[in-house]
Design an enzyme around this catalytic site. Structure first.
Site, PDB file in Angstrom:
ATOM      1  CG  HIS A 189      -5.781   0.820  12.658  1.00 23.46           C
ATOM      2  ND1 HIS A 189      -6.564   1.939  12.576  1.00 23.46           N
ATOM      3  CD2 HIS A 189      -5.218   0.692  11.429  1.00 23.46           C
ATOM      4  CE1 HIS A 189      -6.485   2.461  11.359  1.00 23.46           C
ATOM      5  NE2 HIS A 189      -5.658   1.712  10.648  1.00 23.46           N
ATOM      6  CD  GLU A 190      -2.609  -1.828  10.664  1.00 22.79           C
ATOM      7  OE1 GLU A 190      -3.165  -2.028   9.569  1.00 22.79           O
ATOM      8  OE2 GLU A 190      -2.201  -0.690  11.020  1.00 22.79           O
ATOM      9  CD  GLU A 211      -2.882   1.257   2.340  1.00 19.72           C
ATOM     10  OE1 GLU A 211      -2.765   0.449   3.282  1.00 19.72           O
ATOM     11  OE2 GLU A 211      -3.732   2.146   2.297  1.00 19.72           O
ATOM     12  CG  HIS A 244      -7.470  -1.793   8.079  1.00 16.12           C
ATOM     13  ND1 HIS A 244      -8.313  -0.851   7.546  1.00 16.12           N
ATOM     14  CD2 HIS A 244      -6.343  -1.111   8.435  1.00 16.12           C
ATOM     15  CE1 HIS A 244      -7.721   0.349   7.584  1.00 16.12           C
ATOM     16  NE2 HIS A 244      -6.532   0.213   8.129  1.00 16.12           N
TER      17      HIS A 244
HETATM   18  N1  LYS Z   1      -3.080   0.952   5.834  1.00 14.15           N
HETATM   19  C1  LYS Z   1      -2.012   1.155   6.771  1.00 14.15           C
HETATM   20  C2  LYS Z   1      -2.658   1.524   8.087  1.00 14.15           C
HETATM   21  O1  LYS Z   1      -3.163   0.715   8.753  1.00 14.15           O
HETATM   22  C3  LYS Z   1      -1.016   2.162   6.359  1.00 14.15           C
HETATM   23  C4  LYS Z   1      -0.384   1.965   5.042  1.00 14.15           C
HETATM   24  C5  LYS Z   1       0.576   3.038   4.659  1.00 14.15           C
HETATM   25  C6  LYS Z   1       0.878   3.068   3.223  1.00 14.15           C
HETATM   26  N2  LYS Z   1       1.780   4.138   2.809  1.00 14.15           N
HETATM   27  O2  LYS Z   1      -2.792   2.636   8.457  1.00 14.15           O
END
Ligand code: LYS
Length: 861
Positions: free
Chosen positions: A298-299, A130, A302
């Site tokens: 948090h993760e 990402e 997701h």
């Molecule tokens: N999606 C990730 C988060 O949990 C961050 C990804 C960062 C990509 N540059 O915030």
């Protein structure tokens, strides 16, 4: 003389230009033959025409820094020459209907210092895709709206080989993984290394047993317990509160030392910055434990808000991040103290997001254009994005929110969605029109809310009226700001402190609007914006007495804290501007609060914290006064010393009473006691010549206390011996050595900060290519307000030198850290000129990355 000019200015991507991809993908098969310098990636992708884009289209795939070995369509070789950003197969070379595209590419993970795509960290292979890292792995439509099930084969002599989904087969030197859930490329992950697992399991409420593993380097196993426990609590919470179950047989977390951000939610294989996994009482602070708990959650969260339902394009980033931050904040509130968490979140929102929203980097929660999407992983998208969810929830109520979320999961599971989809779900589930609410997503800037009051006594009781006026100052590219709907939570107290109107949400929809409360016996005291019900700046003249009254009586803990906070801010501002003396009544009010044993120690600790120097600089600038960093520093120190003397007896008692008996436990109650004790220490340290800090440093059995004690010693210009001892003890622990670097710079005297930083940058352990280490030193310098803005300009120069040095190595981290300069227009002409010169110097650096180019250009604009 040869002047190098940028031949191509990077071009923006615009939301308005969105078009669906002309193809869908039925299946993505990948084989990795890992090698540090020459990894081969073989891909087979089954494409179908996308009915959403009728007609014949070229097959355009993204790809950067890839060496193409061979490409085939349905088994027949095609000659295709990649350009800088990808590969195009012309429409006339494609069959009608479905086809297989195959490619073999070579990449060099060992040379990947940008930490995007496949790279090496501490001898292991890992990935970060990402937002647009997958295009550095192979040719692919690297965009979130193209979703596919992935099958991955890894060939390597590394003992542990991991990818997304479930393990399906493995043998000597290889392993295969299958992820049945269609996903975009940014959620792809691969890890190969010499790792050990800490294992556990979780049984979902429908009876699926999930094997959990946290993968770390040998020797780190004993620092994973807290992360594992947090994971299990997060899994349970998402079932209980959102009805969301996990959907694979395994859930893996890997800790890596070199990571640009905090962590990444790759499907079934979360990859974490090791500082957000590894924790033991000796090495991690209470704040670290809390952060680990929230980022693990948090993760994990997701998996539903991000993975099962993802974003149509990167403009919709807040769809997954704002919502997931909101969810992790709610989780922390349930695990710990809700009011304390709310105050912490608002402190951080104001420190980072308000600052961003009031400066040259301001952008809407849903931006309209970007040059480099990595520059939009911001406090606005994340933290303000979360505030918008909180406001929605207030507006539709808990029940409505729950119905809307259920509908969201039902309607959009498996899709790549937009903010329009999100708001439609709320409209359909609750019958509310959210057209005006949408402005919160499309309009940048922090609204200012002015409040006027009126009191009309009468025979039937008096009428109290609150009149609000909203105004949002212009932000880059947006001059006009129509009024937004603002949920304003208010309560009313009568003069003896009883609540006569419990928290009520007023919905402001006009630019100026009044709300009346008739039938009152006496003129009430209002408590406005309870719980910080909207991310706005409240502009209200209120008397000292009223604030002390609210500080003593408000039933809303947030506003109680806020009353104390604004008192302290006003005292400081008048000391800075008018040379006023510290206020004795303020000290007395504070003393009453912090000695109130009925209050949560964590809350009292927050009440003792003075506004930061950066907050004060912003407050001065807002009021039209040019902030002088040295003066702010001196005055704030002066007030702290004054309070230490005034409250000395109470602080000493707190310091003694709040001692937590061993063994150390990271739970919220113990952490709160330590926070209060250490807040007391911070004051006492100014008058006891470091005596308590030195003895605490010598006796502490945990990092929370050792680090705080060391910070106190450095603050007082002492601690040389302790700094050396700390290094000796921890030199083999990277995460603790990060703290060692940060503490010395963050607490250096203003006129010494740049020098201390420069000296530490020469230290053999300053491994500047490691983002944690770089941030430890440079981030601490930027956070030392008076040091960073010292009039010598030494810190500006030093900081810019290092950004220029890091940029070719790691553009993402460089760009992110350039935001330290975002507040430059606040300051005096001399400082502005110096900062402008440094920014100009950075922008003129030959071959500057587009990441940093975009940031520096926006800051200068
Ligand atoms: N999606 C990730 C988060 O949990 C961050 C990804 C960062 C990509 N540059 O915030």
């Amino acid at each position: 003389m040869v002047i190098s000019v940028k031949d191509s200015t990077p071009q923006p991507t615009r939301l308005a230009d969105y078009q669906p991809y002309p193809f869908r993908i039925e299946k993505t098969d990948l084989t990795f033959r890992l090698d540090p310098k020459a990894t081969r990636v073989l891909s087979r992708i089954r494409f179908h025409p996308n009915p959403a884009r009728p007609g014949r289209h070229d097959l355009r795939m993204d790809g950067e820094r890839l060496r193409l070995i061979a490409a085939r369509i349905d088994g027949a070789p095609v000659t295709a020459r990649p350009d800088e950003t990808g590969l195009t197969i012309p429409a006339d070379a494609l069959p009608d209907g479905a086809f297989d595209f195959e490619a073999e590419v070579e990449i060099d993970p060992s040379a990947n210092t940008a930490l995007e795509g496949l790279y090496m960290s501490g001898g292991m292979y890992c990935t970060q895709c990402e937002a647009e890292g997958f295009r550095r792995i192979t040719f692919y439509p690297d965009r979130p709206d193209v979703m596919a099930p992935f099958h991955v084969r890894i060939e390597s002599d590394m003992p542990v080989l991991l990818s997304n989904g479930n393990p399906v087969a493995q043998g000597e030197g290889w392993a295969e993984w299958d992820d049945p859930w269609p996903k975009p490329s940014y959620l792809f992950a691969l890890v190969a290394g010499d790792l050990v697992a800490v294992r556990d399991s979780f049984t979902t409420r429908s009876g699926r047993k999930v094997d959990l593993a946290i993968w770390v380097r040998a020797g780190d196993e004993d620092r994973c317990a807290y992360a594992m426990d947090s994971l299990k609590r997060a899994m349970k919470w998402d079932e209980d509160v959102y009805g969301r179950e996990y959907d694979l047989d395994v859930f893996n977390i890997v800790a890596v030392d070199d990571f640009n951000m905090g962590a990444m939610e790759n499907k079934g294989l979360n990859i974490f910055n090791s500082k957000l996994v590894l924790a033991s009482p000796e090495t991690a602070t209470d704040a670290d434990f809390e952060r680990i708990e929230s980022v693990i959650a948090h993760e994990y969260f997701h998996n539903w808000t991000g993975n099962r339902i993802t974003c149509r394009d990167w403009f919709q980033l807040c769809l997954k991040e704002g919502l997931t931050v909101f969810r992790d904040q709610e989780f922390t509130k349930d695990m710990r103290s809700a009011p304390v968490k709310r105050i912490e979140d608002v402190l951080m929102l104001r420190a980072r997001q308000f600052r961003e929203d009031m400066g040259p980097l301001a952008h809407p929660v849903r931006p309209e254009s970007y040059i480099e999407i990595n520059n939009f992983y911001t406090a606005t998208v994340y933290e303000k994005g979360a505030e918008l969810i909180g406001m929605l929830k207030l507006l539709v109520g808990d029940e409505g929110y729950r119905r809307a979320l259920d509908l969201y999961f039902e309607r959009h599971d498996g899709q790549a969605a937009t903010i329009e989809d999100w708001l439609k779900v709320f409209e359909d589930a609750t019958g509310r029109d959210l057209a005006q609410f949408k402005r919160w997503y499309t309009d940048a800037g922090t609204p200012r809310l002015k409040v006027e009051e009126d009191w009309q006594p009468g025979d039937q009781g008096g009428t109290y009226t609150l009149t609000f006026t909203q105004h949002t100052p212009p932000t880059p590219g947006q001059d006009e700001k129509p009024p937004r709907v603002i949920p304003i939570a208010v309560g009313l107290l009568n003069p003896n402190g009883d609540e006569i109107l419990p928290t009520t949400v007023l919905e402001m929809t006009e630019e100026r609007q009044s709300f009346s409360f008739p039938g009152l016996a006496t003129r009430p005291v209002p408590s406005i914006l309870r719980g910080f019900s909207a991310p706005v700046v409240l502009e209200r003249e209120s008397s000292f007495d009223e604030r002390t009254f609210l500080l003593a009586h408000d039933t809303d803990p947030f506003n109680r804290w806020e009353a104390g906070r604004s008192l302290a801010r006003d005292v400081l501002l008048s000391m800075i501007r008018d040379d006023a003396a510290p206020s004795e009544p303020h000290a007395q009010a504070l003393a009453r609060l912090v000695t109130d044993d009925t209050l949560d120690p964590a809350f009292r600790a927050l009440c003792l914290r003075l506004p930061s120097e950066d907050d004060l600089a912003q407050a001065l600038a807002d009021a039209g006064t040019t902030p002088e960093p040295e003066r702010i520093h001196t005055v704030r120190e002066g007030l702290a010393t004054y309070l230490a003397r005034q409250l000395q007896k109470d602080l000493v008692r707190i310091y003694e009473e709040m001692e937590t008996p061993p063994p150390y436990s990271p739970d919220a109650a113990s952490a709160g006691r330590r926070a209060l004790r250490l807040a007391a220490l911070g004051y006492l340290n100014r008058i006891d010549h470091g005596a308590r800090a030195a003895s605490l440093f010598a006796s502490a059995d945990n990092m929370t206390e050792s680090a705080a004690a060391l910070a106190c010693l450095i603050d007082g210009g002492r601690g040389a011996r302790e700094i050396a001892a700390f290094y000796e003890r921890w030199k083999d622990n990277r995460l603790v050595i990060d703290k060692w670097f940060a503490l010395q710079v963050a607490h250096a005297q203003p006129d010494m900060a740049a020098q201390v930083a420069a000296r530490l940058a020469e230290h053999p352990d300053f491994e500047w290519k490691n983002p944690n280490r770089f941030r430890a030193l440079m981030g601490a310098l930027a956070a030392n307000h008076a040091g960073f803005h010292h009039i010598s300009g030494a810190a500006y120069r030093f900081y810019a030198d290092w950004l220029i040095r890091l940029d070719p190595v790691n553009p993402q981290t460089t760009a992110r850290m350039s935001a330290a300069f975002e507040t430059w227009t606040r300051y005096d002409a001399e400082r502005r000129a110096m900062i402008r010169a440094e920014l100009g110097r950075i922008r003129q650096t030959p071959d500057l990355s587009r990441d940093t180019f975009e940031m520096v250009s926006r800051i200068l604009a």
